[in-house]
Design an enzyme around this catalytic site. Structure first.
Site, PDB file in Angstrom:
ATOM      1  CB  SER A  15      -0.973   0.000   1.178  1.00  0.00           C
ATOM      2  OG  SER A  15      -0.312   0.197   2.403  1.00  0.00           O
ATOM      3  CG  ASN A  16       3.583   2.725   2.958  1.00  0.00           C
ATOM      4  OD1 ASN A  16       3.369   3.918   3.179  1.00  0.00           O
ATOM      5  ND2 ASN A  16       3.405   1.787   3.862  1.00  0.00           N
ATOM      6  NE  ARG A  67      22.510 -10.311   4.723  1.00  0.00           N
ATOM      7  CZ  ARG A  67      22.411  -9.851   5.971  1.00  0.00           C
ATOM      8  NH1 ARG A  67      21.282  -9.991   6.632  1.00  0.00           N
ATOM      9  NH2 ARG A  67      23.433  -9.283   6.557  1.00  0.00           N
ATOM     10  CG  MET A  92       8.114  -7.228   5.865  1.00  0.00           C
ATOM     11  SD  MET A  92       8.293  -5.677   6.807  1.00  0.00           S
ATOM     12  CE  MET A  92       7.830  -6.259   8.425  1.00  0.00           C
ATOM     13  CB  ILE A  94      17.759  -7.564   8.347  1.00  0.00           C
ATOM     14  CG1 ILE A  94      16.684  -7.342   9.417  1.00  0.00           C
ATOM     15  CG2 ILE A  94      19.038  -6.820   8.689  1.00  0.00           C
ATOM     16  CD1 ILE A  94      17.057  -7.859  10.782  1.00  0.00           C
ATOM     17  CG  LEU A  95      18.060  -4.602   2.853  1.00  0.00           C
ATOM     18  CD1 LEU A  95      17.678  -3.198   2.431  1.00  0.00           C
ATOM     19  CD2 LEU A  95      18.114  -5.547   1.657  1.00  0.00           C
ATOM     20  CG  ASN A 109      12.324   1.246   5.943  1.00  0.00           C
ATOM     21  OD1 ASN A 109      11.531   0.619   5.244  1.00  0.00           O
ATOM     22  ND2 ASN A 109      12.458   1.011   7.243  1.00  0.00           N
ATOM     23  CB  THR A 143      22.446   3.998   8.194  1.00  0.00           C
ATOM     24  OG1 THR A 143      21.629   3.858   9.364  1.00  0.00           O
ATOM     25  CG2 THR A 143      22.296   5.415   7.636  1.00  0.00           C
ATOM     26  CG  ASP A 147      13.903  -0.168  11.810  1.00  0.00           C
ATOM     27  OD1 ASP A 147      13.861  -0.120  10.563  1.00  0.00           O
ATOM     28  OD2 ASP A 147      13.297  -1.027  12.476  1.00  0.00           O
ATOM     29  CD  GLU A 176       2.998   2.997   7.664  1.00  0.00           C
ATOM     30  OE1 GLU A 176       3.463   2.432   6.667  1.00  0.00           O
ATOM     31  OE2 GLU A 176       2.698   2.379   8.708  1.00  0.00           O
TER      32      GLU A 176
HETATM   33  C1  GAR Z   1       3.851  -0.697   6.677  1.00  0.00           C
HETATM   34  O1  GAR Z   1       3.098  -0.415   7.828  1.00  0.00           O
HETATM   35  C2  GAR Z   1       5.299  -0.354   6.885  1.00  0.00           C
HETATM   36  O2  GAR Z   1       5.480   0.790   7.676  1.00  0.00           O
HETATM   37  C3  GAR Z   1       5.791  -1.581   7.587  1.00  0.00           C
HETATM   38  O3  GAR Z   1       5.160  -2.651   6.944  1.00  0.00           O
HETATM   39  C4  GAR Z   1       3.908  -2.202   6.424  1.00  0.00           C
HETATM   40  C5  GAR Z   1       3.869  -2.530   4.959  1.00  0.00           C
HETATM   41  O4  GAR Z   1       2.611  -2.245   4.420  1.00  0.00           O
HETATM   42  N1  GAR Z   1       7.207  -1.696   7.518  1.00  0.00           N
HETATM   43  C6  GAR Z   1       7.953  -2.229   8.474  1.00  0.00           C
HETATM   44  O5  GAR Z   1       7.507  -2.699   9.485  1.00  0.00           O
HETATM   45  C7  GAR Z   1       9.440  -2.216   8.180  1.00  0.00           C
HETATM   46  N2  GAR Z   1      10.168  -2.618   9.332  1.00  0.00           N
HETATM   47  P1  GAR Z   1       2.442  -2.036   2.868  1.00  0.00           P
HETATM   48  O6  GAR Z   1       3.031  -3.297   2.207  1.00  0.00           O
HETATM   49  O7  GAR Z   1       0.959  -1.974   2.672  1.00  0.00           O
HETATM   50  O8  GAR Z   1       3.142  -0.781   2.467  1.00  0.00           O
END
Ligand code: GAR
Length: 194
Positions: A15-16, A67, A92, A94-95, A109, A143, A147, A176
């Site tokens: 969604s973001n 990785r 989701m 960790i890079l 991010n 970085t 987070d 967001e």
């Molecule tokens: C969002 O809430 C984002 O902030 C979070 O995952 C969701 C993804 O939603 N990200 C994290 O937790 C990163 N550590 P989306 O796929 O609908 O954008």
């Protein structure tokens, strides 16, 4: 105006990512989304990107011997799209440091908390468990520390009596979708830098 090219990394709903795509439909927006890469082939966000005519790729980390090789391949894909910037949008994984340093200053991010509070996972559940009264989201530079990169924009929401992780996350998500396009515009206009 030449628009900056952006690749988006997702793992799920996207969604973001969709909020960034919608913002970039305005010709005055300084960035265009040229490709979406997922580490999950079934991520619903891939379909949403394709419906908007955007290139997509999925890469399963489990198919790579390490990785580093997975992340090097992500870089090859991003470079094939000639991206200037990378947005993590619910990616989701960790890079590793090599990947982060390669894109540092050009990779941002969105995280569902008021960083530096509540790094990591399950932020909404933890805020409620702690009896917090305020929560929110942050867009930050990526970085090597998880987070930990400098924050570009934040939005706050109240935690209301009776909130569940679902109701609270829905309230945060609305914000967001507002701050991520704003932060990407600031970055690609050169108004912020690491
Ligand atoms: C969002 O809430 C984002 O902030 C979070 O995952 C969701 C993804 O939603 N990200 C994290 O937790 C990163 N550590 P989306 O796929 O609908 O954008």
């Amino acid at each position: 105006m030449s628009r900056k090219k952006v690749g988006v990394l997702i793992s799920g709903r996207g969604s973001n990512m969709s909020a960034l795509i919608e913002a970039s439909k305005n010709p005055d927006y300084p960035a265009e989304i040229v490709g979406v890469l997922s580490n999950k082939a079934a991520a619903p966000g891939l379909l949403a990107a394709q419906e908007n005519g955007i290139a997509t790729t999925s890469l399963a980390q489990s198919k790579f011997p390490s990785r580093e090789m997975f992340e090097d391949t992500m870089t090859l894909v991003l470079e094939s799209w000639e991206v200037d910037y990378v947005c993590l949008a619910g990616f989701m994984r960790i890079l590793g440091e090599d990947f982060v340093l390669r894109w540092q200053g050009r990779m941002i991010n969105i995280h569902p908390s008021l960083l530096p509070a509540y790094k990591g996972l399950d932020t909404h559940t933890r805020v409620i468990a702690d009896g917090g009264t305020e929560h929110g989201c942050s867009v930050h530079f990526v970085t090597p520390g998880l987070d930990e990169g400098p924050v570009i924009l934040q939005a706050r929401v109240p935690v209301l009596p009776g909130d569940t992780p679902e109701t609270l996350s829905a309230r945060v998500l609305v914000e967001e979708h507002k701050i991520y396009p704003k932060a990407l515009a600031m970055l690609t206009r050169g108004e912020v830098s690491l």
